[in-house]
Design a protein around this motif. Structure first.
Motif, PDB file in Angstrom:
ATOM      1  N   SER A  99       0.836  -1.203   0.000  1.00  0.00           N
ATOM      2  CA  SER A  99       0.000   0.000   0.000  1.00  0.00           C
ATOM      3  C   SER A  99       0.869   1.251   0.000  1.00  0.00           C
ATOM      4  O   SER A  99       0.551   2.242  -0.651  1.00  0.00           O
ATOM      5  CB  SER A  99      -0.977  -0.071   1.183  1.00  0.00           C
ATOM      6  N   LEU A 158       2.269   1.658  -3.510  1.00  0.00           N
ATOM      7  CA  LEU A 158       1.177   1.956  -4.445  1.00  0.00           C
ATOM      8  C   LEU A 158       0.792   3.437  -4.344  1.00  0.00           C
ATOM      9  O   LEU A 158       0.683   4.136  -5.353  1.00  0.00           O
ATOM     10  CB  LEU A 158      -0.029   1.063  -4.121  1.00  0.00           C
ATOM     11  N   ALA A 159       0.659   3.878  -3.101  1.00  0.00           N
ATOM     12  CA  ALA A 159       0.261   5.271  -2.903  1.00  0.00           C
ATOM     13  C   ALA A 159       1.340   6.205  -3.427  1.00  0.00           C
ATOM     14  O   ALA A 159       1.057   7.190  -4.112  1.00  0.00           O
ATOM     15  CB  ALA A 159       0.002   5.507  -1.421  1.00  0.00           C
ATOM     16  N   THR A 183       1.542   6.048  -7.478  1.00  0.00           N
ATOM     17  CA  THR A 183       0.423   6.565  -8.266  1.00  0.00           C
ATOM     18  C   THR A 183       0.255   8.074  -8.136  1.00  0.00           C
ATOM     19  O   THR A 183      -0.561   8.681  -8.817  1.00  0.00           O
ATOM     20  CB  THR A 183      -0.903   5.870  -7.876  1.00  0.00           C
ATOM     21  N   GLU A 184       1.075   8.673  -7.267  1.00  0.00           N
ATOM     22  CA  GLU A 184       1.074  10.132  -7.228  1.00  0.00           C
ATOM     23  C   GLU A 184       1.656  10.710  -8.498  1.00  0.00           C
ATOM     24  O   GLU A 184       1.356  11.831  -8.885  1.00  0.00           O
ATOM     25  CB  GLU A 184       1.919  10.624  -6.047  1.00  0.00           C
ATOM     26  N   PRO A 192      -3.140   8.500 -12.095  1.00  0.00           N
ATOM     27  CA  PRO A 192      -3.320   7.162 -11.493  1.00  0.00           C
ATOM     28  C   PRO A 192      -3.714   6.136 -12.557  1.00  0.00           C
ATOM     29  O   PRO A 192      -3.268   4.988 -12.526  1.00  0.00           O
ATOM     30  CB  PRO A 192      -4.440   7.377 -10.480  1.00  0.00           C
ATOM     31  N   SER A 244      -9.036   1.363  -5.091  1.00  0.00           N
ATOM     32  CA  SER A 244      -9.241   2.682  -4.494  1.00  0.00           C
ATOM     33  C   SER A 244      -8.182   3.678  -4.949  1.00  0.00           C
ATOM     34  O   SER A 244      -8.368   4.878  -4.812  1.00  0.00           O
ATOM     35  CB  SER A 244      -9.311   2.591  -2.961  1.00  0.00           C
ATOM     36  N   SER A 245      -7.072   3.192  -5.477  1.00  0.00           N
ATOM     37  CA  SER A 245      -6.048   4.127  -5.969  1.00  0.00           C
ATOM     38  C   SER A 245      -6.389   4.674  -7.341  1.00  0.00           C
ATOM     39  O   SER A 245      -5.673   5.517  -7.866  1.00  0.00           O
ATOM     40  CB  SER A 245      -4.695   3.413  -6.045  1.00  0.00           C
TER      41      SER A 245
END
Lengths: 382, 1113
Positions: free
Chosen positions: B297, B300-301, B304-305, B309, B389-390
């Motif tokens: 996570s 991923l966060a 994807t910034e 995304p 959710s990303s």
């Protein structure tokens, strides 16, 4: 033609006559190769059944250390052949390590290298796992060695080395004039007398002689001992000079030097001459006659900084034309990741340009690809 | 009409009638004995050896155990949250770089990574291709900094992509085996303009040729110093790709390596970033989670910034790593392997830990503790929820073939954030059927063929995390591997031998090099070369079974497969006094069998107590190999395998023999010890090849040994027969043809008839010949013969109008005289005719034979020489209308007339045919007249004349046209009469054969008749049977060679005969169909004749039949 003999403690006249005869015969058979009687120097020849390594004065051996894994001792034929295909030349010397932490003699490596037609150069380093630099002395400390704690291992190593029955280049306790290996003087009080009552270099010298004596006592006369220093003394103090570590001519068959250009991102770029000159001169003063081996050399690839191709070209050129006492040069062909995510890529093929330069430089016949061996011809008795 | 006489003597007549009953008894007894022997022999082959492999080796499942001291398990501490170091700096400038990817919708992409070296990858693609959108097969590998690439086109993957309408995105990586080759990338991206351009050009060309929609770049271990060069290069590449409507996808590693990618800048050009969010701990790291939830996570966060995304595709792992003790690298294993290890080791569900939501466990294999971490459908489930959710653009499955099949069920969930109870329940079922898993390493295989479905409880906990509780591990069909040996141990194995040419040469080399190897032998070769097998064993090598006839065991019946192994074992026991426990299946000796058909052989062998030995170094010496190619391939494969497969038989193996010394030298240079298989397994030679207790061989062994020996003798005899027969046939054909040509030349020289016209009596025996007699006589009387002519027709009691017709002619022509007798057979009719005949020179003909006007003159001519007692005319077929008749016509031309020319030259003609012959009456009387004790009175008479030392000549110009049977039945009857008659004559005159002073008759033509017309013809069906069998068993090449030589010889003779007689050559081709129709008929006739002769009671009925056959029209 320089000639490096092997030790012999007792050579009786009657046996000597036989040897003379046998050697003469061999020399006759050898023809042109042996036409020139080599100049006798240094230690005396030993058992005539063992061939000796000749260091021709009009050339130098090329050699390499390859990426042999974490403990630097996973010698494989694939790696050697791949490297040789890449640089376009057979290697007269293949270097690998024998770390004390493994508690073995690298018989498999040595025989593989010999079968391949090369001479093994063994970095016999007294340290323990994990083999991380800049770590204080461990159970293989110099005092422990001198206290006889590792005699059994030394004896076992010596007997195994003797059994190989071929010349072995051995570098014990290399780069002692630095601060990254646990056997360096700086870990033992440096210029000050430590708990043993001796300065760091003194202790190193004692340990060196202790180990060599012990190995010789087991009859391993086929070993050519190297005194192998770093090109740059660090800390750069008088007490840390190479000469303070030098165990004496009787214990040394060749003088070795590690010569590195820029290896890490935060190093400055330096030409080969820059890194070679001082160390070479300092080492050469230790003994006027003994052959000098560049036991390690290499440089990283840093795009946008210096040209590795030029560095390699210059190295091979100067070693041939300028540093004329150098009888062998062993390239350190390795790439490793540093903790900060950068890589130190010393491989000759770190870029196509670097590889081309290395190939070109090495292609000269001056760089000898096969070791020249000769049966002993004793010229006088001790 | 039935005028047989019981007191009359015939050759082969068994007056006491005891011969046949005695013979029959003998035959029945022999047959019974043979039958019993065969039954015993086959039964002995069915008795299995008491092979006793220890349970440790046979029952591999016992080796996996629960590791009881689980507290020893170390869970690695949390890593530093490295991803925080890569967090995007807050943008000072709000304006986003121009991006063509602004509107990438989330969750659309479903990319599958596939490989060509795992059949499971294709299986998964076949099954789930429809659930993907993109496919990334391994394709291109950069090999050096000059821009060279190794291209391995995975056309199967490309085809499957097409079938499922997937966008093909070939992978471009920089791996060299298992190691990274960063220089290959660095040299390009930092290289001069033209090098980059050249590389890009080559890449685009390959992508275009592949029909790709773009490329996935996966570069590893690139130095951060190249960051700028990397950005520039990738953006250029993206432009070049976009120009041809292709996409650039770039794999982004999690970790320090990410440094080299300037994501912010790259986002403008790169179409998709593939976030590689697995291998948090790779196989080169100590045991630990492969993608812990926190790690996943966090990265991923962070990632994807950058860019949009929707531009991100997240690679989700589904596989496991198995660390043996603290050895590195770990083994990468499929999900089925993970489950099988847990299940077969007997783990309980609670033995599975789930630290950081990554399941893991430990077990013991042969006492060695193993740690397994893995990713399954549930880890994928949790990860996909984060991905959803990303707003990322989709996911990638890493990789097809290793995945938990449940992953596809997760993908099918409509709304992953609120899964229904049914969705969760569906994940609970774990099907195990059809898949094969592997445990352990090494080339000794055993199989556990059972499988069991598994079950897990899947639920959502209070945090919304999906959690699983494994209730029952699914266990798959399992292949256990053992005997990995040491890193420097290697075994050389040879398949298909022994071979008389190559095996000894290989053994010599092995002996010289002091190397022990293993030979997997074929039973039929052992049977042929037992001495070689003994030599192999005596010189310390191992032998194993490679079946008896080298069939593909996947396609034969169980019974056959059983026999293939057991018969070979029996044979090995017989030959070497040792058993063997080693087996290698033909064709399927792959190191990792996975199909049920491949496993069947392993399973069968195992049930019989054998250990299957596969191989993992196959230099393909069986297939177009050279010495160099074999050596090169071994060098290439040796680092990854240690059981080398070579072949010492089954074709030209000179390349193998030539390569062997260098192979051995190479392995020794490499530092390898070349060891027998036993050493790999850690056992001694006695273990794998237990000696037989020689002093007490079992009955089955004695029987099988004798059986094999008998088989061997029979086989040797058959081969000897084939060779001798072929050579003799061929030599004879050459000889006869040569003589015939010589004869023809001389004949041309003597073509002019000398004036010689003695008075001639023509004798003709007729029985019911009403239909033909008129024309026969008309042709006869129409002669241009200058001398006096008398025609004596003996009517042998005809019941039709023969006598009347002849009487009518006689009344009109004084040269004709009719004599009527009761029916007593042709021989007696001729006897009568000869008595009635007035002249010294007799000419005979059959009632259906027509002379030409010059026939008599040519027939009589040789009699100018007083030593000549008989002359044979040249009988030709006058009714070559049907196929059968045409065959006979050809047979008359080449079989009879060609021979007769040859024999004439050597004065050894064996038969002067009654259908057209000329005889000196005094000589006939001196020879005892026409005898009635054989059916072939003409042959009998000819041989009798030879006994008198009189000459028998052939007059090729004396042509007589005869009528031959036109139906098979009639032909059979005729030929039986001839065949039996010939046999009788041969028997009656057997003393002439090889009799000193008999000359060519005793040494050439009569032995020739015995051999070629009786013996060889009788054996024709046997040869045909052998041929058929050998074709069926796959060894037809050698036998067919002989067959072809036979056929060619026949053809050659036919051609020669047509040339000599000036007949059209095209009819020679009839020889081919004749071989298949005519020869069997002749064989049947010979057999029947022999049978009748042995019975000795043929006389009665045959006389009737044969007379009937003469009148056929």
């Amino acid at each position: 033609m320089k000639y490096l003999g092997l030790f012999s403690r007792d050579l009786r006249p009657s046996r000597l006559a036989t040897l003379l005869l046998a050697t003469a015969l061999l020399l006759c058979l050898g023809g042109g190769v042996a036409a020139e009687v080599p100049k006798q120097q240094g230690p005396l020849p030993g058992d005539a059944k063992q061939p000796a390594l000749i260091f021709p004065s009009d050339g130098a051996y090329c050699g390499a250390f390859l990426d042999f894994g974490n403990s630097e001792d996973k010698v494989t034929l694939e790696a050697i052949e791949k490297f040789e295909r890449m640089v376009g030349k057979h290697q007269a010397i293949i270097a690998s390590s024998s770390f004390w932490g493994e508690m073995t003699f690298p018989s498999k490596n040595v025989s593989l290298i010999i079968r391949h037609g090369s001479i093994p150069l063994i970095f016999w380093s007294p340290w323990d796992r994990p083999y991380d630099q800049e770590k204080p002395p461990d159970r293989f400390g110099l005092e422990e060695i001198l206290a006889g704690k590792w005699d059994a291992y030394i004896d076992q190593w010596a007997l195994a080395a003797k059994e190989t029955n071929v010349p072995l280049l051995v570098s014990w306790g290399l780069e002692m004039n630095g601060n990254w290996f646990p056997w360096s003087g700086c870990w033992y009080g440096g210029e000050h007398a430590g708990p043993s009552g001796q300065t760091g270099p003194e202790l190193y010298k004692k340990a060196y002689r202790y180990v060599v004596d012990r190995v010789r006592a087991r009859g391993a006369a086929n070993i050519l001992w190297g005194f192998h220093a770093n090109h740059y003394t660090y800390p750069h103090d008088g007490w840390n000079r190479m000469s303070n570590y030098y165990p004496g001519p009787d214990y040394v068959d060749w003088l070795g030097l590690s010569v590195y250009g820029k290896q890490f991102a935060d190093d400055d770029w330096a030409s080969f001459k820059n890194v070679m000159e001082e160390g070479y001169q300092e080492l050469a003063l230790l003994d006027e006659e003994k052959p000098i081996l560049v036991a390690e050399f290499g440089v990283g690839e840093f795009p946008g900084e210096g040209s590795k191709a030029e560095w390699l070209s210059e190295a091979l050129e100067l070693l041939r034309t300028h540093y004329t006492r150098v009888r062998a040069a062993v390239y350190w062909h390795e790439r490793w990741a540093n903790a900060d995510g950068t890589f130190s890529n010393l491989r000759v093929n770190s870029s196509p340009e670097a590889l081309a330069a290395f190939r070109r430089g090495l292609s000269l016949p001056y760089w000898l690809e096969r070791p020249q061996l000769q049966a002993k011809k004793p010229t006088h008795s001790p | 009409m039935t005028t047989q006489r019981d007191d009359e003597y015939f050759v082969f007549l068994d007056t006491k009638g005891k011969r046949w009953p005695r013979l029959r008894l003998l035959i029945v007894l022999s047959a019974t004995l043979l039958f019993v022997a065969l039954v015993l022999f086959f039964q002995s082959l069915l008795v299995t050896s008491q092979l006793q492999l220890p349970a440790t080796i046979r029952e591999m499942k016992a080796r996996l155990k629960v590791l009881e001291t689980r507290d020893a398990q170390v869970i690695p501490g949390k890593h530093k949250a490295l991803w925080n170091d890569f967090a995007k700096a807050p943008a000072t400038d709000q304006s986003q770089p121009a991006s063509r990817h602004r509107d990438r919708p989330p969750g659309v992409v479903r990319l599958g990574f596939s490989v060509d070296w795992d059949p499971g990858s294709y299986e998964s693609l076949r099954e789930h291709g429809n659930e993907l959108t993109h496919l990334c097969p391994e394709w291109l590998t950069m090999t050096d900094g000059e821009g060279n690439m190794a291209v391995k086109r995975d056309t199967l993957a490309a085809d499957l992509a097409k079938k499922h309408h997937l966008v093909l995105l070939p992978l471009l990586n920089n791996l060299d085996g298992d190691d990274a080759n960063p220089e290959a990338v660095e040299g390009i991206i930092n290289g001069p303009e033209d090098r980059r351009a050249h590389f890009v050009g080559a890449l685009l060309a390959e992508l275009r040729a592949a029909g790709a929609g773009g490329v996935v770049i996966d570069w590893v271990e690139i130095d951060v110093s190249y960051r700028q060069a990397m950005t520039a290069f990738l953006l250029d590449l993206a432009t070049a790709l976009h120009d041809i409507k292709m996409e650039l996808w770039l794999c982004i590693p999690a970790g320090m390596e990410l440094n080299v990618y300037d994501l912010e800048k790259l986002a403008a050009g790169v179409d998709r970033f593939v976030a590689i969010l697995h291998d948090e701990n790779s196989e080169k790291d100590p045991p630990g989670p492969i993608a812990s939830q926190e790690w996943f996570s966090g990265w991923l966060a962070t990632m994807t910034e950058y860019g949009q995304p929707g531009q991100w595709v997240v690679a989700i792992g589904s596989y496991g790593y198995d660390w043996a003790a603290d050895e590195l690298p770990a083994e990468e294993i499929d999900f089925d392997d993970v489950m099988t290890r847990a299940g077969r080791a007997g783990l309980r569900p609670e033995d599975i830990g789930s630290h950081s939501l990554n399941p893991h466990f430990q077990y013991l294999d042969n006492g060695v503790p193993h740690t397994v971490w893995f990713l399954d459908a549930i880890t994928a489930f949790n990860q996909m929820r984060l991905v959803a959710s990303s707003q990322a653009g989709g996911i990638a499955i890493s990789r097809l073939g290793t995945e938990d099949p449940g992953v596809w069920k997760v993908l099918a969930i409509h709304d992953i954030n609120t899964p229904s109870a049914r969705d969760l329940a569906a994940l609970g079922q774990m099907r195990a059927e059809g898949k094969t898993s592997h445990v352990g390493t090494g080339e000794f295989l055993t199989v556990e063929p059972t499988w069991e479905d598994g079950a897990r409880q899947v639920s959502l906990d209070e945090n919304g995390t999906v959690i699983e509780h494994l209730e029952k591990f699914p266990t798959y069909r399992t292949v256990y591997h053992q005997g990995q040996g040491g890193a420097d141990q290697v075994t050389i194995t040879f398949d298909d031998g022994p071979d008389p040419v190559y095996t000894p040469r290989i053994l010599d080399i092995l002996k010289r090099e002091e190397v022990k190897a293993a030979f997997f032998l074929i039973g039929s070769n052992i049977e042929s070369y037992p001495a070689l097998v003994r030599r192999i064993v005596d010189e310390g090598h191992e032998i194993g079974i490679h079946t008896y006839t080298h069939p593909n065991l996947a396609t034969v019946s169980n019974e056959r497969a059983f026999l293939e192994l057991n018969a070979t074992e029996r044979l090995i026991e017989t030959v070497t006094n040792r058993s063997t426990t080693l087996f290698r299946p033909p064709y399927n000796a792959d190191s990792r069998p996975h199909l049920e058909s491949e496993l069947r052989a392993v399973q069968l062998a195992q049930s019989l107590g054998y250990l299957t030995v596969s191989n993992n170094v196959d230099p393909e010496d069986w297939h177009d190999a050279t010495r160099e190619s074999i050596i090169e391939r071994i060098k290439e494969l040796r680092p990854h395998g240690n059981v080398i497969l070579l072949h010492d038989a089954g074709g030209n193996r000179s390349a193998t023999v030539a390569a062997l010394p260098e192979i051995i030298a190479y392995l020794k240079r490499r530092g390898d010890s070349i060891v027998p298989l036993g050493a790999m397994l850690g056992v001694g030679p006695e273990f794998l090849m237990p000696p037989q207790r020689a002093e007490h061989p079992s009955l089955a062994q004695v029987v099988s040994a004798s059986g094999f020996k008998a088989l061997h003798v029979v086989e040797e005899l058959l081969w000897a027969f084939m060779i001798v027969a072929t050579v003799l046939t061929f030599v004879r054909a050459l000889f006869v043809a040569a003589l015939a040509f010589v004869h023809r030349r001389r004949e041309k020289r003597n073509i002019l008839l000398q004036p010689f016209h003695p008075p001639v009596s023509v004798v003709l025996a007729a029985f019911n010949e009403a239909k033909v007699i008129r024309e026969t006589l008309a042709a006869l009387l129409d002669t241009r013969y200058a001398g006096l002519l008398q025609v004596v027709v003996v009517d042998d009691g005809s019941s039709d109008a023969t006598a009347a017709i002849v009487g009518e002619i006689a009344a009109a022509d004084s040269r004709v005289r009719l004599v009527t007798t009761p029916n007593r057979g042709k021989a007696r009719a001729l006897q009568t005719g000869f008595v009635v005949a007035d002249h010294e020179v007799l000419v005979t003909l059959d009632a259906d034979t027509r002379f030409t006007p010059d026939t008599i003159a040519h027939l009589v001519a040789p009699l100018r020489d007083d030593t000549v007692a008989a002359v044979s005319g040249h009988v030709r077929v006058g009714n070559a209308r049907t196929f059968i008749a045409r065959c006979q016509s050809l047979e008359y031309i080449c079989g009879f007339n060609l021979d007769r020319r040859a024999y004439d030259l050597l004065d050894c003609i064996t038969v002067v045919p009654g259908a057209a012959s000329c005889l000196r009456k005094s000589a006939v009387i001196a020879a005892g007249g026409i005898s009635t004790d054989t059916l072939a009175e003409d042959t009998d008479l000819t041989l009798a004349l030879h006994r008198l030392g009189r000459q028998v000549r052939y007059a090729p110009q004396a042509i007589a046209w005869t009528e031959v049977p036109e139906s098979f039945t009639d032909l059979t009857r005729q030929r039986f009469r001839w065949g039996f008659g010939t046999l009788q004559c041969l028997w009656k005159h057997r003393d002439l054969v090889f009799k000193p002073g008999q000359g060519p008759l005793g040494w050439f033509s009569l032995p020739g008749t015995w051999f070629f017309q009786i013996f060889l013809v009788a054996l024709t069906p046997l040869v045909d049977l052998l041929l058929l069998l050998s074709l069926f068993w796959g060894a037809g090449a050698e036998i067919s060679l002989y067959f072809v030589v036979f056929l060619l010889t026949d053809l050659f003779l036919a051609v020669a005969a047509c040339l000599v007689e000036g007949e059209p050559l095209r009819q020679a081709w009839l020889m081919v169909p004749m071989r298949f129709l005519y020869r069997p008929l002749l064989a049947w006739v010979v057999w029947k004749s022999i049978q009748k002769a042995l019975k000795g009671a043929w006389v009665r009925w045959d006389k009737l039949k044969r007379t009937a056959s003469v009148v056929t029209h």
